[in-house]
Design a protein around this motif. Structure first.
Motif: not given
Length: 304
Positions: A92-93, A147-148, A152-157, A184-185
């Protein structure tokens, strides 16, 4: 281009106007039927063309897939082209980030097409096409690339989100395809099912779609696409294995993943209640001979 909508009330007229496309609304108080929506849109075109590409609203496709599919259709003189291998289900995110342009689809295709190409080579010709729903895992380098590519804010959330925030709730009483829970991520970003896709999005000729009778108008979710795929096989020399779908021994599946945007499944019990019944209908149809399958088809009206 035409946008087709089926339901109790028209909700997408403004979207069609903004896109500059034709719009067809079919009023229906019955449970939603993907096949009926596709058939009504197909038959309602003001300017029917020789070729038709079907695309559902919850999918993303690569910008060059149509050009390549048309070239392949002309080269092989085949009535259907199924260019996709693997289906990527974005969380979803991730889907929200795509919708608001925080993540560009091109970034996703760059990583995921490499993943698809590698899996097709590794898996090879192992089993019958399209009905399988096994999961494909991202490698460590593929995961790192994906991921890269994210803000950055989306990775954190995403790393801080719980399962419901990532994937919502699932209240279906019967769901033949359900993911195993993973924390898992990679599973927070997407889940990937392998194998060629003979459903949902494909290029075909107008005449071949009419000959096959259009997509079965089953009410509720599931299996109308698989019945149609086997109907196509009853009329034309298509075969499939783990690596792709072929027409007269020429592979037509390309290294394009079908990217599926998240949408809720909870709160629609009537829509999903039909799944188990539709599965029984599919297996009954699949058990018929090709001659019996063809005999049961009622062709759509010829193009006027």
């Amino acid at each position: 281009m035409l946008l087709a909508e089926l339901g109790k009330q028209a909700t997408q007229r403004d979207l069609a106007r903004n896109l500059g496309t034709d719009y067809v609304f079919t009023s229906s108080d019955e449970e939603f039927s993907p096949g009926r929506a596709m058939n009504r849109g197909f038959l309602s075109r003001r300017y029917p063309a020789d070729l038709v590409y079907f695309h559902q609203a919850d999918f993303l496709v690569a910008p060059d897939v149509l050009d390549r599919a048309v070239q392949l259709m002309l080269q092989l003189d085949c009535p259907f082209v199924y260019p996709y291998w693997g289906e990527v289900h974005l969380s979803r995110m991730m889907s929200e980030a795509v919708r608001c342009s925080a993540v560009q689809p091109g970034q996703l295709f760059d990583v995921l097409q490499r993943c698809v190409a590698r899996r097709r080579t590794i898996h090879g010709s192992e089993q019958a096409a399209s009905d399988a729903y096994d999961e494909v895992a991202l490698s460590s380098d593929e995961l790192e690339s994906l991921v890269n590519s994210l803000p950055a804010n989306l990775r954190r959330d995403i790393t801080e989100a719980d399962h419901v925030r990532l994937w919502g709730s699932d209240d279906r009483s019967y769901a033949p395809y359900r993911w195993r829970p993973e924390e898992t991520l990679a599973a927070s970003l997407c889940r990937i099912s392998g194998g060629p896709r003979a459903s949902a999005a494909y290029l075909c000729s107008d005449a071949a779609f009419r000959q096959a009778g259009g997509v079965p108008e089953l009410p509720g979710w599931g299996y109308e696409d698989l019945i149609f795929w086997h109907t196509v096989q009853a009329f034309h020399p298509y075969t499939g294995d783990r690596s792709g779908i072929s027409f007269k021994e020429s592979v037509i599946t390309m290294n394009y993943p079908l990217i599926h945007l998240w949408h809720p499944v909870s709160g629609r019990p009537d829509y999903y209640a039909a799944t188990e019944r539709n599965e029984r209908i599919f297996h009954e149809f699949h058990g018929r001979t090709a001659e019996e399958q063809r005999a049961g088809v009622r062709a759509l009206p010829p193009r006027g």
